[in-house]
Design an enzyme around this catalytic site. Structure first.
Site, PDB file in Angstrom:
ATOM      1  CB  SER A 200      -1.719   3.951   5.250  1.00  0.00           C
ATOM      2  OG  SER A 200      -1.647   3.414   3.974  1.00  0.00           O
TER       3      SER A 200
ATOM      4  CG  HIS B 176      -5.042   5.706   1.432  1.00  0.00           C
ATOM      5  ND1 HIS B 176      -5.357   4.625   2.212  1.00  0.00           N
ATOM      6  CD2 HIS B 176      -3.704   5.887   1.563  1.00  0.00           C
ATOM      7  CE1 HIS B 176      -4.249   4.158   2.771  1.00  0.00           C
ATOM      8  NE2 HIS B 176      -3.239   4.914   2.400  1.00  0.00           N
TER       9      HIS B 176
ATOM     10  CE  LYS C 299       0.204  -1.951   4.699  1.00  0.00           C
ATOM     11  NZ  LYS C 299      -1.036  -1.878   4.019  1.00  0.00           N
TER      12      LYS C 299
ATOM     13  CD1 TRP D 298      -3.308   0.904  -2.197  1.00  0.00           C
ATOM     14  CD2 TRP D 298      -3.573  -0.315  -4.053  1.00  0.00           C
ATOM     15  NE1 TRP D 298      -2.092   0.359  -2.519  1.00  0.00           N
ATOM     16  CE2 TRP D 298      -2.225  -0.390  -3.653  1.00  0.00           C
ATOM     17  CE3 TRP D 298      -3.984  -0.997  -5.201  1.00  0.00           C
ATOM     18  CZ2 TRP D 298      -1.273  -1.130  -4.349  1.00  0.00           C
ATOM     19  CZ3 TRP D 298      -3.041  -1.736  -5.897  1.00  0.00           C
ATOM     20  CH2 TRP D 298      -1.706  -1.800  -5.470  1.00  0.00           C
TER      21      TRP D 298
HETATM   22  C1  GCU Z   1       0.778   2.026  -0.520  1.00  0.00           C
HETATM   23  C2  GCU Z   1       0.713   0.580  -0.130  1.00  0.00           C
HETATM   24  C3  GCU Z   1      -0.291   0.336   0.974  1.00  0.00           C
HETATM   25  C4  GCU Z   1      -0.048   1.276   2.117  1.00  0.00           C
HETATM   26  C5  GCU Z   1      -0.010   2.694   1.608  1.00  0.00           C
HETATM   27  C6  GCU Z   1       0.327   3.746   2.658  1.00  0.00           C
HETATM   28  O1  GCU Z   1      -0.396   2.406  -1.173  1.00  0.00           O
HETATM   29  O2  GCU Z   1       0.428  -0.152  -1.274  1.00  0.00           O
HETATM   30  O3  GCU Z   1      -0.202  -0.991   1.427  1.00  0.00           O
HETATM   31  O4  GCU Z   1      -0.998   1.092   3.106  1.00  0.00           O
HETATM   32  O5  GCU Z   1       0.962   2.821   0.613  1.00  0.00           O
HETATM   33  O6  GCU Z   1       0.991   3.465   3.623  1.00  0.00           O
HETATM   34  O7  GCU Z   1      -0.074   4.900   2.450  1.00  0.00           O
END
Ligand code: GCU
Length: 692
Positions: free
Chosen positions: A530, A672, A534, A621
């Protein structure tokens, strides 16, 4: 409307005018407060008023945490116990130490005098009296007739604040807010004075898509919070609508200012209840319909800005790659400023044959220092016990703390004094260390240690907040201040946000691993889920020492193509997480086509090293298909090196995977998350490269 009417009736009934009238266009305001009035009146109030053609002269009597009772004691003793901080008619700031309340009351012909309770007691009505009444009675004969008295309603703490006083309210933001409302409403009705409803304005803003991003340490306000508070003072004291006021503090986006102005104006009209003015999180426009994915053309990864098309890996490396990297730095993740930062490592603890004989454990403190400040990061390393040679490793940041990775009771806990600054709001906090929700081992499904170790890999991890806490603190608590030039207090528009800071941390850990014999630093796969996926991608792009890169569910700002605008978008991510990327990135919200790159080019920066992109079938998402297409498009650069990448691959169904020479993609079945299913695949892919 009903609430507004009630507010007006309330003011009429109590005989308080809706706003203070000053002397001409000048209003003289004395606040008798504490650090919460520092947040509210010292930064933006003068400037907001100036934009509306008014002159606000502001005096703030400050003692940290000062309660009404203590203020009253100080009036009687005349103690010079205050720092008197003044903003004059020209907006010049000055500080006078050792000031007393009698001196402050006599310092100007005040139009307005305000009081406030210290935040721990702000929702405890019994703590207000008799002090507030006595303070008003004391001040009245000592200031010009007609002075308007107000109570400055302070705000509830951030959701996960670690301020010990939060327990007065069961560590519950709503309860704290409601308590402040009840106490402050009763107080102003009792005394027939006005209310400056900052608590409600802050809560209004928290209900917009900017969420709980108003604090810098769980209770004081950050830049956005300070602006909201000042705008609320302005609406209240002037009776004028702040919406459209053109003064915009540095580092706040137009959107933040707009939401802040709406929040302040709504609070002025309904001082004791949260208003829905149509900027709620649920109102954001999220597209999950493939038919509505806009038409777009991806930028050509091989096309240099000069117009030349790259033909081989040498041209890629010398011409196009550096240019792309610089673009991602400048427009998205932000540059790491040049600074002289020293890193020291200290092994805090080590043991062999732990976890049933499977692992050796080592815990290392990395200390970063610039001339002025220090920052500590706690590394946790498990390596296969009895390995004959340094082990290949997975290195990944964890969300909630090293102790959540595994139930091993020897994992060191973050010292209490560092908790607030590292943990901040948003992510849950392990308030009493072994608490159930985020207790030891609570995240172990994300870190299948036994599998990793038995497969011959070490696991190296650290907590994200050690490098930079994951909330919009104005870059106040983490690594950024170590890099500030003299006088700098905030990163420049093209300087790093939090994700780049985390990636920087990953590289520093790799520096350390180069000195540690348990791990082979030339065989480290950087992995992340997540937001931390990044960060793993950006670390892989910026630091070619990482031998392999794995992103799982990294989504928007990670592997997913921005131009698809499916699920989370650039606009949404910048609003919800204003601290993640550099300020320049904000301008691309809703304008993905203007981005000089797309995320496939981030992946391409990792070529020709092995890259694994993974998604979850229900994780709309993060746009799984956008992640796959991005990896596929990045294959073009792998091809320059003679690898086919995923250029011919088809998007697999749930539970399916596609693997080729240097790239792999899979779609785990489900939500997720990062699971043992994902790790199994990462490991078997890594075996091809890191086991040689
Ligand atoms: C949120 C956010 C995402 C990210 C996520 C996470 O949902 O919008 O961009 O990747 O958190 O880190 O779990």
């Amino acid at each position: 409307m009903k609430a507004r009417l009630a507010a007006i009736l309330f003011f009429l009934a109590t005989g308080v005018a809706l706003h203070a009238s000053g002397q001409g266009d000048t209003l003289r305001i004395l606040s008798i407060g504490n650090s919460f009035s520092v947040d509210a009146v010292e930064q933006n109030l003068h400037e907001i008023a100036a934009d509306a053609g008014k002159v606000y002269i502001i005096g703030n009597m400050y003692i940290g945490g000062c309660s009404l009772e203590r203020h009253y004691g100080n009036t009687l003793s005349g103690a010079g116990a205050y720092s008197y901080r003044k903003v004059d008619a020209e907006g010049e700031r000055s500080v006078n130490k050792n000031f007393s309340i009698p001196e402050a009351l006599a310092d100007e012909n005040w139009d307005v005098v305000t009081f406030q309770q210290s935040s721990p007691f702000s929702g405890l009505p019994a703590s207000y009296e008799p002090w507030l009444g006595r303070l008003i009675a004391y001040a009245k004969p000592r200031v010009p007739e007609g002075v308007k008295f107000y109570f400055h309603q302070t705000w509830a703490y951030s959701e996960d604040s670690l301020n010990p006083a939060y327990s007065n309210y069961g560590c519950d933001q709503n309860l704290m807010y409601e308590s402040i409302m009840a106490a402050s409403q009763a107080a102003v009705e009792r005394h027939g004075i006005g209310i400056i409803p900052c608590g409600t304005a802050i809560q209004n803003y928290r209900a917009t898509w900017y969420r709980d991003n108003v604090n810098r340490d769980g209770y004081h306000l950050n830049l956005a919070g300070r602006y909201i508070a000042a705008a609320t003072w302005y609406c209240t004291l002037s009776g004028q609508d702040v919406r459209g006021n053109a003064y915009r503090p540095e580092h706040l986006s137009i959107g933040q200012v707009k939401a802040a102005q709406e929040s302040a104006w709504a609070a002025y009209q309904s001082p004791f209840e949260v208003t829905d003015f149509g900027m709620r999180t649920r109102d954001r426009n999220v597209n999950y319909d493939l038919a509505l994915v806009p038409d777009f053309k991806l930028p050509d990864a091989l096309l240099c800005s000069s117009g030349m098309k790259v033909r081989n890996s040498a041209e890629w490396e010398h011409l196009r790659r550096p240019e792309l990297l610089a673009l991602f730095e400048r427009e998205m993740f932000g540059k790491v400023p040049r600074a002289d930062i020293a890193m020291k490592s200290e092994v805090l603890e080590s043991a062999t044959g732990v976890l049933g004989g499977l692992a050796d454990r080592k815990q290392v403190k990395l200390t970063f220092s610039s001339g002025r400040r220090q920052l500590e990061v706690d590394l946790l390393i498990y390596s296969p016990s009895g390995a004959e040679a340094p082990s290949p490793a997975f290195l990944g940041i964890n969300f909630i703390g090293n102790h959540t990775v595994c139930a091993d009771p020897s994992i060191l806990l973050t010292p209490q004094e560092n908790m607030q600054k590292r943990y901040g709001s948003y992510a849950g906090i392990d308030r009493n260390k072994d608490a159930t929700r985020y207790g030891r081992g609570s995240m172990n499904s994300r870190w299948p240690l036994e599998m990793i170790l038995r497969s011959g890999y070490a696991l190296v991890t650290f907590y994200r907040g050690d490098i930079d806490p994951d909330y919009d603190d104005g870059f106040y608590n983490g690594i950024h201040p170590l890099f500030y030039a003299d006088g700098q207090t905030y990163p420049e528009r093209d300087e790093w946000g939090t994700i780049a800071a985390w990636s920087w941390g990953l590289s520093r850990v790799l520096d350390y691993l180069e000195t540690d014999s348990s791990v082979d630093a030339s065989k480290v796969a950087v992995v992340g889920h997540s937001r931390l996926g990044k960060a793993a991608l950006w670390a892989g792009a910026t630091d070619q020492r990482f031998a392999m890169v794995v992103s799982n569910g990294s989504g928007c700002g990670g592997a997913a193509l921005s131009r698809r605008a499916y699920g989370e978008t650039v606009e949404i991510i910048n609003r919800s997480f204003p601290h993640w990327f550099c300020a320049n990135f904000k301008k691309y919200g809703g304008k993905e086509n203007k981005l000089p790159f797309d995320q496939h080019e981030l992946l391409a920066l990792i070529a020709p090293r092995p890259l694994y992109v993974a998604s979850g079938s229900q994780d709309r998402w993060a746009d799984p298909e956008g992640e796959f297409l991005s990896a596929k498009a990045a294959s073009e650069v792998y091809r320059l090196y003679g690898f086919k990448g995923l250029s011919r691959a088809k998007m697999p169904g749930a539970g399916g995977a596609v693997t080729s020479d240097r790239m792999a993609y899979h779609l785990h079945e489900g939500k997720h998350d990062i699971t043992p299913f994902d790790w199994e695949r990462f490991i078997s892919f890594a075996d091809k490269f890191l086991k040689k």
